[in-house]
Write a protein that holds these residues in place. Structure first.
Motif, PDB file in Angstrom:
ATOM      1  N   ILE A  81       0.747  15.585 -44.558  1.00 47.61           N
ATOM      2  CA  ILE A  81       1.964  14.980 -43.958  1.00 47.61           C
ATOM      3  C   ILE A  81       2.860  16.018 -43.439  1.00 47.61           C
ATOM      4  O   ILE A  81       3.547  16.909 -44.050  1.00 47.61           O
ATOM      5  N   LYS A  82       3.335  15.732 -42.238  1.00 44.65           N
ATOM      6  CA  LYS A  82       4.087  16.787 -41.510  1.00 44.65           C
ATOM      7  C   LYS A  82       5.376  16.182 -40.962  1.00 44.65           C
ATOM      8  O   LYS A  82       5.345  15.122 -40.441  1.00 44.65           O
ATOM      9  N   THR A  83       6.566  16.768 -41.391  1.00 44.87           N
ATOM     10  CA  THR A  83       7.507  16.371 -40.515  1.00 44.87           C
ATOM     11  C   THR A  83       8.396  17.416 -39.771  1.00 44.87           C
ATOM     12  O   THR A  83       9.409  16.900 -39.126  1.00 44.87           O
ATOM     13  N   GLU A  84       7.718  18.694 -39.975  1.00 52.87           N
ATOM     14  CA  GLU A  84       8.393  19.562 -38.965  1.00 52.87           C
ATOM     15  C   GLU A  84       8.173  19.133 -37.387  1.00 52.87           C
ATOM     16  O   GLU A  84       7.344  18.473 -37.034  1.00 52.87           O
ATOM     17  N   ASP A  85       9.570  19.694 -36.723  1.00 57.74           N
ATOM     18  CA  ASP A  85       9.537  19.356 -35.412  1.00 57.74           C
ATOM     19  C   ASP A  85       9.621  17.835 -35.077  1.00 57.74           C
ATOM     20  O   ASP A  85       9.050  17.160 -33.917  1.00 57.74           O
ATOM     21  N   ALA A  86       9.763  16.779 -35.811  1.00 57.83           N
ATOM     22  CA  ALA A  86       9.608  15.403 -35.695  1.00 57.83           C
ATOM     23  C   ALA A  86      10.829  15.012 -34.719  1.00 57.83           C
ATOM     24  O   ALA A  86      10.909  14.104 -34.164  1.00 57.83           O
ATOM     25  N   PHE A  87      12.119  15.924 -34.690  1.00 57.30           N
ATOM     26  CA  PHE A  87      13.043  15.736 -33.836  1.00 57.30           C
ATOM     27  C   PHE A  87      12.857  16.680 -32.544  1.00 57.30           C
ATOM     28  O   PHE A  87      12.807  17.852 -32.915  1.00 57.30           O
ATOM     29  N   ARG A  88      12.607  15.907 -31.533  1.00 49.18           N
ATOM     30  CA  ARG A  88      12.650  16.901 -30.145  1.00 49.18           C
ATOM     31  C   ARG A  88      13.892  17.490 -29.950  1.00 49.18           C
ATOM     32  O   ARG A  88      14.945  17.089 -29.798  1.00 49.18           O
ATOM     33  N   ASP A  89      13.596  18.756 -29.489  1.00 49.46           N
ATOM     34  CA  ASP A  89      14.751  19.707 -28.957  1.00 49.46           C
ATOM     35  C   ASP A  89      15.863  19.834 -30.067  1.00 49.46           C
ATOM     36  O   ASP A  89      17.218  20.481 -29.468  1.00 49.46           O
ATOM     37  N   LEU A  90      15.520  19.418 -31.314  1.00 49.72           N
ATOM     38  CA  LEU A  90      16.606  19.985 -32.332  1.00 49.72           C
ATOM     39  C   LEU A  90      16.083  20.808 -33.348  1.00 49.72           C
ATOM     40  O   LEU A  90      15.089  20.488 -34.017  1.00 49.72           O
TER      41      LEU A  90
END
Length: 468
Positions: free
Chosen positions: A33-42
């Protein structure tokens, strides 16, 4: 001090726990389960997020806050979500009681007639072939949780209960967003209606001016007809706006779970846009987004069902017992009529027509699906955060440009109308074009403000705000 009688008990308990650990596994969040880079450009590291802010602080409009409070108290979907929690809690309570033995009280009377010839006794022996038996007894049964079957069942029920709790919070956050968005859409429609009605009034007056110009031979009859058509072009949109207002009011009443009726509201000009849009880091979606938590609990439930399916391959140990009084003569019921029995049984499945394998295969497949849904829910959450934040930024960018556009078009209308009165070189088509462009820009300006207000609401919901 542990006596010699207690030592076998603790040894048996330790052996049971060891055997259970060999069959079932302890839940851990999957490393995939990955949450890294779930927010684009943030790429920030600031963990301050508006998701933890109470919804009362997000909105400045008291009438909107009153509607949201009413919706949280009355909405049927939210009430049903609470009832889902009640049902899951009952299942969890039942699963916890699975460790205890069953106990039931029984009483029966048996009237029995046997065949004399079937008993095959020698001739001359007189026996009773008709008997009445009276019994009253207690019976109990207990299954030892050797392989963790009962533990897995309890943990699966707990995950299911927590899943319904997260689902209820997801309904709550969505409800707050839906009410706020509907309210903002309603007051934006009010503003569009106000501007359109003012435009119609202005164009009615403009017709009289054009008629006077025609009398002065500055314009011809075509200009009068065009002015009238321009008035009707604006006026014909008013019924559609009123219908949209009525439908939006009705939709908002549905969210509030109340009959259709007028909604008490303020004007769009009085609305303040919340400015401190702190989004935190993407890993916080696991703690703040109820639907992400719901997806994880669904996976935990599937994980424990796999544990449960594995236990069916191993033997089960069951202890049963019953005891009470039994007699052929009711008057002697409490005299030398006591009986009891204790039975321990060990059952090992050998051939069950593939049921155990099918159960395990199905549970493992459901677990894979739940894992995929868990990850996809995180991706969707990140997408919604990105979309809402970008929508807000674009609305802000349009604001200054739109203001300048409206100012320029207002001047263009004034200039063309003045030129029309003093020179015959100005075509009335120029006046019509500038008037239509101004109304269109004013309506677009209202939509820009609506976009900004709703983007804040959607960002708040996408981050998981509204339930803490």
């Amino acid at each position: 001090m542990i006596t010699k009688y207690k030592i076998p008990f603790f040894a048996a308990l330790a052996a049971t726990l060891l055997l259970s650990a060999c069959v079932t596994k302890k839940y851990e969040r999957p490393a995939t389960i990955k949450t890294e880079d779930a927010f684009r450009d943030l790429k920030g590291t600031d963990t301050v997020t508006m998701a933890k802010m109470p919804w009362e602080k997000l909105f400045s409009d008291d009438k909107l806050k009153a509607l949201i409070a009413r919706g949280l108290a009355q909405n049927v979907d939210l009430k049903n979500a609470v009832e889902n929690m009640v049902q899951a809690q009952a299942t969890l309570r039942q699963a916890k009681l699975g460790y205890y033995p069953t106990l039931s009280a029984n009483a029966d009377v048996t009237h029995n007639k046997q065949s004399r010839s079937a008993l095959n006794f020698p001739a001359g022996i007189n026996i009773r072939t008709l008997t009445d038996t009276y019994r009253a007894f207690l019976s109990t049964s207990w299954e030892a949780d050797i392989w963790g079957k009962l533990s897995a069942t309890k943990r699966a029920a707990l995950a299911s209960y927590l899943q319904t709790d997260a689902a209820k919070r997801a309904v709550q956050t969505q409800l707050i967003a839906d009410i706020a968005n509907a309210y903002y859409n309603l007051i934006a429609l009010d503003e569009q209606l106000r501007i359109t009605e003012e435009t119609v009034d202005t164009r009615i007056k403009n017709i009289e001016v054009v008629k006077a110009l025609k009398e002065a031979a500055i314009v011809n009859g075509a200009a009068v007809v065009q002015a009238e058509a321009n008035r009707y072009a604006a006026e014909v949109t008013i019924p559609d706006l009123k219908q949209s207002i009525r439908e939006t009011e009705n939709a908002l009443n549905i969210l509030l779970s109340q009959p259709p009726g007028a909604i008490d509201r303020n004007q769009l000009a009085s609305e303040l846009v919340y400015q401190d849009l702190a989004v935190g880091v993407s890993a916080q979606l696991l703690q703040n987004r109820p639907d992400v938590q719901q997806a994880e609990f669904a996976f935990r439930n599937a994980f424990e069902n796999v544990n449960l399916a594995k236990t069916y391959f191993y033997p089960s140990l069951t202890l049963t017992g019953n005891g009470g009084a039994s007699t052929l003569h009711l008057e002697n019921f409490f005299k030398q009529s006591i009986f009891y029995s204790i039975v321990g049984s060990l059952t090992q499945p050998i051939f069950n027509r593939g049921l155990n394998k099918q159960r395990l295969t199905t549970a493992q497949s459901v677990q894979v699906q739940a894992l995929n849904t868990f990850q996809q829910t995180i991706y969707v959450a990140g997408q919604e955060v990105s979309n809402a934040l970008y929508s807000y930024e674009m609305a802000v960018q349009k604001k200054d440009t739109r203001t300048k556009q409206i100012e320029s078009l207002t001047k263009a209308v004034d200039y063309t109308e003045q030129l029309l009165q003093y020179t015959s070189t100005t075509n009335y088509t120029d006046v019509l074009t500038s008037q239509q462009s101004l109304l269109s820009a004013q309506i677009s300006g209202i939509n820009d403000q609506l976009q900004q207000l709703q983007a804040v609401v959607e960002l708040y919901r996408a981050l998981g705000g509204g339930w803490q």
